[in-house]
Design an enzyme around this catalytic site. Structure first.
Site, short mmCIF file in Angstrom:
data_model
loop_
_atom_site.label_atom_id
_atom_site.label_comp_id
_atom_site.label_asym_id
_atom_site.label_seq_id
_atom_site.Cartn_x
_atom_site.Cartn_y
_atom_site.Cartn_z
N LYS A 193 0.72 -1.16 0.19
CA LYS A 193 0.02 -0.03 0.61
C LYS A 193 0.98 1.47 -0.17
O LYS A 193 0.98 1.27 1.26
CB LYS A 193 -0.76 0.26 1.28
N SER A 246 5.92 7.40 10.25
CA SER A 246 6.21 8.44 11.24
C SER A 246 6.24 6.68 12.39
O SER A 246 5.80 6.11 11.92
CB SER A 246 5.15 9.23 11.18
N GLY A 250 4.27 3.32 13.32
CA GLY A 250 5.39 2.17 14.36
C GLY A 250 5.33 1.56 15.03
O GLY A 250 4.95 0.75 15.53
N GLU A 267 11.00 0.98 9.94
CA GLU A 267 11.65 1.74 9.24
C GLU A 267 11.05 3.71 9.39
O GLU A 267 10.04 3.74 8.40
CB GLU A 267 12.50 2.18 8.32
N CYS A 301 13.60 10.57 6.32
CA CYS A 301 13.88 10.36 7.44
C CYS A 301 15.31 10.08 8.01
O CYS A 301 15.16 10.85 9.09
CB CYS A 301 13.60 8.32 7.69
N GLU A 398 11.33 15.31 15.49
CA GLU A 398 11.34 15.41 13.75
C GLU A 398 10.39 16.24 12.95
O GLU A 398 9.06 16.41 13.73
CB GLU A 398 10.81 13.90 12.90
P1 NAI Z 1 1.90 7.55 8.10
O1 NAI Z 1 3.41 7.19 9.21
O2 NAI Z 1 0.94 8.06 8.75
O3 NAI Z 1 2.26 7.40 6.93
C1 NAI Z 1 3.20 6.81 5.80
C2 NAI Z 1 2.45 5.28 6.19
O4 NAI Z 1 1.27 4.26 6.73
C3 NAI Z 1 1.73 5.53 5.01
O5 NAI Z 1 1.25 4.62 3.60
C4 NAI Z 1 -0.17 6.09 5.56
O6 NAI Z 1 -0.88 5.53 5.23
C5 NAI Z 1 0.04 4.71 6.47
N1 NAI Z 1 -0.48 4.73 7.74
C6 NAI Z 1 -0.73 5.75 8.38
N2 NAI Z 1 -1.72 4.60 9.81
C7 NAI Z 1 -1.69 4.09 9.41
C8 NAI Z 1 -2.17 2.66 10.26
N3 NAI Z 1 -2.54 2.93 11.27
N4 NAI Z 1 -1.67 1.71 9.94
C9 NAI Z 1 -1.25 1.12 9.24
N5 NAI Z 1 -0.43 1.99 7.76
C10 NAI Z 1 -1.49 3.19 8.25
O7 NAI Z 1 2.97 9.58 8.31
P2 NAI Z 1 2.63 10.85 7.94
O8 NAI Z 1 0.93 11.40 8.58
O9 NAI Z 1 1.95 10.46 6.11
O10 NAI Z 1 3.80 12.00 8.05
C11 NAI Z 1 3.53 12.00 9.43
C12 NAI Z 1 5.47 12.20 9.73
O11 NAI Z 1 5.58 10.98 9.70
C13 NAI Z 1 5.98 13.21 9.49
O12 NAI Z 1 5.41 14.41 9.53
C14 NAI Z 1 7.28 12.89 9.55
O13 NAI Z 1 7.83 13.54 10.73
C15 NAI Z 1 6.86 10.93 9.43
N6 NAI Z 1 7.43 10.82 8.25
C16 NAI Z 1 8.87 9.68 8.47
C17 NAI Z 1 9.02 9.37 6.89
C18 NAI Z 1 10.23 7.75 7.35
O14 NAI Z 1 10.92 8.13 6.04
N7 NAI Z 1 10.32 7.56 8.53
C19 NAI Z 1 8.29 9.05 6.14
C20 NAI Z 1 6.67 10.09 6.02
C21 NAI Z 1 7.09 10.55 6.69
#
Ligand code: NAI
Ligand code: MG
Length: 488
Positions: A193, A246, A250, A267, A301, A398
């Site tokens: 996804k 995020s 995680g 990650e 990240c 972050e």
């Molecule tokens: P997020 O962690 O919500 O989204 C990442 C992925 O997880 C997306 O595909 C989302 O649809 C999915 N997701 C969301 N909730 C989920 C759940 N309960 N169970 C399974 N999958 C789920 O990240 P978001 O809200 O887009 O960004 C928020 C913050 O996260 C950013 O400001 C940044 O600090 C951090 N982030 C870190 C990343 C990294 O590469 N380590 C990448 C993206 C965001």
């Protein structure tokens, strides 16, 4: 918008626009779900828009998968795992993965343009970093697929089964490649996804996978939001979860799978330190710092979001940094001259703005170049914060945007102590002329990846992953392959 209007800074010069064309790309108005080798409608009948964050224009509509669709995809993945993929010889698997890599390479320009339109990242990076690296991951793991007994000598190697993979919006295609390529090489099948704001390159990858002739059900691509991701995590018949995103999500995933025998690699976030010692080549270091935090608008990240500079050269480095960021070109990501493109979404821009306000309220000194941002779309100026405390929220949390905090230190021990004083531990950068100092610092910094006199360099042979709240497990290299196998 004319370049002149965008850059009014004294130290910059005007470029004529050098726009990449989007006339060659092929985007459908509406995308269904890719399940069992077919495009199927979502059972809810619901679709949502994906936009270009640089101008807010709608690019396409994609399906919102619910738990029924997830169940369908997991069943397809299980069936093809048992019936087809686990019986496909390693050499055959390898050929399929090579074919995906070659087809992606042939369509590299289309992938780069779609990535830039959907994510807001600059075309120079999509074209020169994201897409070639994604292809290289497929090439690299294709090479391992028929050599698993050499990868893990004297062990019996078995796949895990069905892998559920959830990717973020900062490197949409690359993260899909990091996850799909080793999974397939080791003999697993996949339900992936992509993030809700950047689903298009994963859907184009589904087209490539289809054209490569992979057996139905080996790779399934479902679009949707967090609820779709959660349905994959919660599905009983998924053997492994690979997640990048995020730290908050995680932790939710870790709780959801505790007590099950699902394997996971997570990650997560970072607050990585870049450390400049007084003997470093300063111009080179400044260039690396700029690359470390302003690359991909700071949506990285492992972004080098905290700078530690030795007191004796701090003034000089800060002056050079201010000068350098004043010449960065901010604007349309499709322009080949652009250094800083669009912030991925309104939500992310709001988060960054919130942290800039927090930094000012905490009493830090802010510097932003005197430039004009495009009027439509989501943009943020490159931002430096000086006079910050170790306990400042902008130093500890972050931000995921083009915001750099700058602190000074006197001794190397002080730099190590400050750099390690964070809940994260993804990456670090060291800038010095002396190899012995690099080894000393690298052995004491708590970070999964440490670069010396460079930053943000990636290679498929090299493992990537974090310490502490930056997650666990490694992607890339042999370590990345081992996350998809059972060793007996
Ligand atoms: P997020 O962690 O919500 O989204 C990442 C992925 O997880 C997306 O595909 C989302 O649809 C999915 N997701 C969301 N909730 C989920 C759940 N309960 N169970 C399974 N999958 C789920 O990240 P978001 O809200 O887009 O960004 C928020 C913050 O996260 C950013 O400001 C940044 O600090 C951090 N982030 C870190 C990343 C990294 O590469 N380590 C990448 C993206 C965001
Ligand atoms: Mg988008």
């Amino acid at each position: 918008m004319a370049r002149k209007e965008i850059n009014k800074s004294k130290v910059t010069w005007d470029y004529s626009p050098a726009m990449e064309s989007s006339s060659h790309i092929n985007l459908k108005k509406k995308y269904d779900l890719y399940i069992d080798g077919k495009w199927v409608k979502p059972s809810s009948g619901k679709y949502f828009d994906t936009i270009n964050p640089a101008n807010k224009e709608k690019l396409s509509e994609v399906a919102h998968a619910n738990d029924k669709d997830v169940d369908k995809a997991v069943k397809a993945a299980r069936k093809s795992y048992k019936g087809v993929w686990s019986k496909t010889t390693p050499a055959e698997r390898s050929k399929y993965i090579y074919r995906i890599a070659r087809l992606m390479q042939e369509r590299a320009r289309e992938f780069a343009v779609i990535e830039t339109l959907d994510a807001g990242k600059v075309i120079r990076e999509s074209r020169d970093v994201d897409v070639p690296l994604a292809c290289n991951h497929f090439f690299y793991y294709a090479g391992w697929a028929d050599k698993l007994e050499y990868a893990f000598p004297n062990r019996k190697v078995e796949p895990l089964g069905v892998a559920g993979q959830i990717t973020p919006w900062n490197f949409p295609l690359l993260m899909a490649a990091w996850k799909i390529a080793p999974a397939l090489a080791a003999g697993n099948t996949v339900v992936l996804k992509p993030a809700e704001t950047t689903p298009l390159t994963a859907l184009k990858l589904a087209e490539v996978i289809h054209d490569a002739g992979l057996p139905p059900g080996v790779v399934n691509i479902l679009t949707g939001f967090g609820d779709t991701g959660a349905a994959i995590v919660d599905h009983d018949d998924v053997d492994k979860i690979a997640f990048t995103g995020s730290t908050g999500v995680g932790k939710i995933i870790q709780n959801a799978i505790s007590g099950t025998d699902k394997k996971a690699t997570l990650e997560l976030g970072g607050k990585s330190a870049n450390i400049i010692l007084e003997d470093a080549p300063l111009d080179q270091a400044v260039e690396g710092i700029v690359n470390g935090i302003f690359f991909n608008q700071g949506h990285v990240c492992c972004a080098g979001s905290r700078l530690f500079v030795q007191e004796s050269v701090a003034e000089k480095v800060i002056e050079k940094l201010k000068h350098r960021i004043s010449s960065l070109v901010i604007g349309d990501p499709m322009d080949k001259n652009t250094d800083i493109g669009a912030i991925n979404s309104k939500e992310q821009l709001d988060t960054i703005d919130k942290y800039i306000k927090i930094g000012l309220a905490e009493g830090a000194t802010m510097y932003q170049p005197d430039c004009v941002l495009p009027k439509t779309g989501y943009f943020c100026k490159p931002t430096l914060f000086m006079d910050v405390a170790q306990s400042s929220r902008i130093v500890q949390e972050e931000i995921f945007g083009p915001v750099l905090t700058i602190q000074t230190f006197r001794t190397v021990d002080e730099a190590i102590q400050k750099a390690n004083n964070t809940p994260f531990g993804l990456a670090a950068g060291i800038w010095t002329d002396k190899g012995s100092r690099i080894f000393n610092l690298a052995s004491k910094l708590n970070a999964g990846v440490i670069w010396a006199n460079t930053y943000n360099k990636f290679d498929p042979t090299s493992p990537f992953g974090g310490y502490k709240e930056s997650g666990y497990g490694r992607e890339g290299g042999l370590h990345g392959l081992s996350a998809y196998v059972k060793l007996k």
